[in-house]
Design an enzyme around this catalytic site. Structure first.
Site, PDB file in Angstrom:
ATOM      1  N   GLN A 168     -10.142  -3.938  -3.337  1.00 15.37           N
ATOM      2  CA  GLN A 168     -11.460  -3.448  -2.930  1.00 15.37           C
ATOM      3  C   GLN A 168     -12.478  -3.734  -4.024  1.00 15.37           C
ATOM      4  OE1 GLN A 168     -12.327  -1.718   0.093  1.00 15.37           O
ATOM      5  NE2 GLN A 168     -14.330  -2.243  -0.719  1.00 15.37           N
ATOM      6  N   ARG A 185     -13.668  -8.615   1.607  1.00 18.84           N
ATOM      7  CA  ARG A 185     -12.233  -8.337   1.400  1.00 18.84           C
ATOM      8  C   ARG A 185     -11.430  -9.590   1.718  1.00 18.84           C
ATOM      9  NH1 ARG A 185     -10.231  -3.175   1.591  1.00 18.84           N
ATOM     10  NH2 ARG A 185      -8.341  -4.227   0.888  1.00 18.84           N
ATOM     11  N   CYS A 209     -16.549   1.618   0.730  1.00 20.12           N
ATOM     12  CA  CYS A 209     -15.351   0.796   0.966  1.00 20.12           C
ATOM     13  C   CYS A 209     -14.881   0.872   2.414  1.00 20.12           C
ATOM     14  CB  CYS A 209     -14.241   1.239   0.025  1.00 20.12           C
ATOM     15  SG  CYS A 209     -13.870   3.004   0.166  1.00 20.12           S
ATOM     16  N   HIS A 230      -7.340   0.775  -6.405  1.00 17.94           N
ATOM     17  CA  HIS A 230      -7.570  -0.106  -5.247  1.00 17.94           C
ATOM     18  C   HIS A 230      -8.246  -1.398  -5.753  1.00 17.94           C
ATOM     19  CE1 HIS A 230      -7.811  -1.351  -1.221  1.00 17.94           C
ATOM     20  NE2 HIS A 230      -8.673  -0.495  -0.709  1.00 17.94           N
ATOM     21  N   ASP A 289     -17.291   6.851  -1.420  1.00 22.53           N
ATOM     22  CA  ASP A 289     -16.004   6.729  -0.724  1.00 22.53           C
ATOM     23  C   ASP A 289     -15.778   8.058  -0.008  1.00 22.53           C
ATOM     24  OD1 ASP A 289     -13.355   6.134   0.020  1.00 22.53           O
ATOM     25  OD2 ASP A 289     -12.532   6.442  -1.989  1.00 22.53           O
ATOM     26  N   ARG A 310       0.880  -1.173   0.000  1.00 26.57           N
ATOM     27  CA  ARG A 310       0.000   0.000   0.000  1.00 26.57           C
ATOM     28  C   ARG A 310       0.913   1.217   0.000  1.00 26.57           C
ATOM     29  NH1 ARG A 310      -5.288   1.378   3.611  1.00 26.57           N
ATOM     30  NH2 ARG A 310      -6.089  -0.006   2.001  1.00 26.57           N
TER      31      ARG A 310
HETATM   32  N1  NVA Z   1     -10.021   6.742  -1.268  1.00 24.43           N
HETATM   33  C1  NVA Z   1      -9.666   6.271   0.059  1.00 24.43           C
HETATM   34  C2  NVA Z   1      -9.892   4.796   0.170  1.00 24.43           C
HETATM   35  C3  NVA Z   1      -9.616   4.200   1.511  1.00 24.43           C
HETATM   36  C4  NVA Z   1      -9.764   2.719   1.523  1.00 24.43           C
HETATM   37  C5  NVA Z   1      -8.222   6.640   0.356  1.00 24.43           C
HETATM   38  O1  NVA Z   1      -7.382   6.520  -0.552  1.00 24.43           O
HETATM   39  O2  NVA Z   1      -7.937   7.044   1.478  1.00 24.43           O
HETATM   40  N1   CP Z   2     -11.253  -0.215   2.457  1.00 23.55           N
HETATM   41  C1   CP Z   2      -9.985  -0.273   2.898  1.00 23.55           C
HETATM   42  O1   CP Z   2      -9.036  -0.486   2.129  1.00 23.55           O
HETATM   43  O2   CP Z   2      -9.841  -0.155   4.241  1.00 23.55           O
HETATM   44  P1   CP Z   2      -8.458   0.065   5.021  1.00 23.55           P
HETATM   45  O3   CP Z   2      -7.923   1.402   4.579  1.00 23.55           O
HETATM   46  O4   CP Z   2      -8.815   0.018   6.469  1.00 23.55           O
HETATM   47  O5   CP Z   2      -7.522  -1.038   4.636  1.00 23.55           O
END
Ligand code: NVA
Ligand code: CP
Length: 309
Positions: free
Chosen positions: A133, A291, A263, A130, A224, A103
């Protein structure tokens, strides 16, 4: 078959549907107490530059449940690009473990790791995409109806989650409408790639600035956060720009039977009202549960392919 899981666009619709079927099977097995040990003796490294609850826990628990093991790597410990080059990190990890879930802020970094590693790299969220997801979301939709008959509407920020959903919908032939402010549309390359994929699959992809128009008749309405990880300095401005895009009772009146998706993490009272998020039409915890199963299917696919098992 690709070595890595960086974008759903790299995978064929057939491979995606096979992973979906396996995810559904893994969910049933898990719920009946069975834990197939398909990844016994395998190790996944997990690298997080951003916070996580779902991605971290589901990858670590998923590996344990499949008989494998996961190792958490912190950026301050590894120092990719400061202590050591991405190339050397990729080459070293390839000698020890069977896969890396990363990540990162930069999507280019996961691409660089993938290019330089012989092990599969799984994208656990970048600023661009992502895909894990999106696989869980596909499983959630498939739990309700045939995804190819589903009308999915996304309302909010045209960012990583929306981008992967667009690409997945276009791949598998879903009807997908997205509504964002003109200033926060998905990037042109995502719209272009989605339209190319949709031409092959028969998917219908449409963008509209008007959330009411987009939501009309949808089976699923998805949102989101308005402020993604790394954009915290823009939070106030974003609350102003996205206010007309809140998922609330008035907006979903145009799709009264729609299931609601998010999400997570969610901000009740911002992108969606608490009433709807916690209401009877919400599938958010199904998505979170999926997930686990969707990623186990991805892990099996990429890790077992590597060893030829
Ligand atoms: N768009 C959000 C998704 C979190 C799972 C982010 O990147 O923070
Ligand atoms: N939806 C998602 O990716 O959650 P986290 O940021 O908690 O991993």
């Amino acid at each position: 078959m690709p070595k890595d899981f960086l974008s759903v666009a790299d995978w064929s619709a057939d491979e995606i549907m096979k992973m979906l079927a396996r995810a559904q099977e893994l969910r049933s097995l898990h719920r009946s107490g069975e834990r197939p040990q398909t990844l016994q003796g395998r190790t996944l490294a997990m690298y997080f530059e951003k916070p996580s609850l779902r991605t971290h826990v589901t990858f670590e628990a998923g590996m344990a449940q499949l008989g494998g093991h996961a190792i958490l790597l912190r950026p301050d410990q590894v120092g990719i690009g400061t202590r050591e080059s991405p190339l050397d990190v990729a080459r070293n990890l390839s000698r020890w473990v069977d896969g890396l879930m990363a990540r990162t802020f930069s999507h280019e970094l996961v691409e660089l790791l993938a290019e330089n590693a012989t092990i599969p790299i799984i994208n656990g969220l970048t600023d661009r995409l992502h895909p894990c997801q999106a696989m869980a979301d596909l499983q959630t939709i498939a739990g309700v109806m045939n995804p190819q008959e589903a009308k999915l509407c996304y309302v909010g920020d045209g960012n990583n989650v929306a981008n992967s959903l667009l690409l997945l919908a276009a791949k598998v032939g879903m009807r997908f409408r997205i509504s964002t402010p003109g200033s926060h549309r998905p990037p042109d390359w995502v719209m272009a790639q989605s339209r190319e994929l949709a031409a092959l699959s028969g998917a219908e992809i449409a963008w509209s600035e008007d959330p009411h128009e987009a939501v009309e008749g949808a089976n699923f309405v998805y949102t989101d956060t308005w402020t993604s990880m790394g954009q915290e300095d823009e939070a106030e401005e974003r609350r102003r720009v996205f206010a007309p895009y809140q998922i609330n009772a008035e907006l979903v009146a145009g799709a009264p039977d729609a299931w609601l998706l998010h999400c997570l993490p969610a901000h009740r009272g911002e992108e969606i009202t608490g009433e709807l998020l916690d209401g009877a039409r919400s599938l958010i915890y199904e998505q979170a549960e999926n997930r686990l199963h969707a990623q186990k299917a991805v892990l099996e696919r990429v890790m077992l392919a590597k060893s030829g098992a």
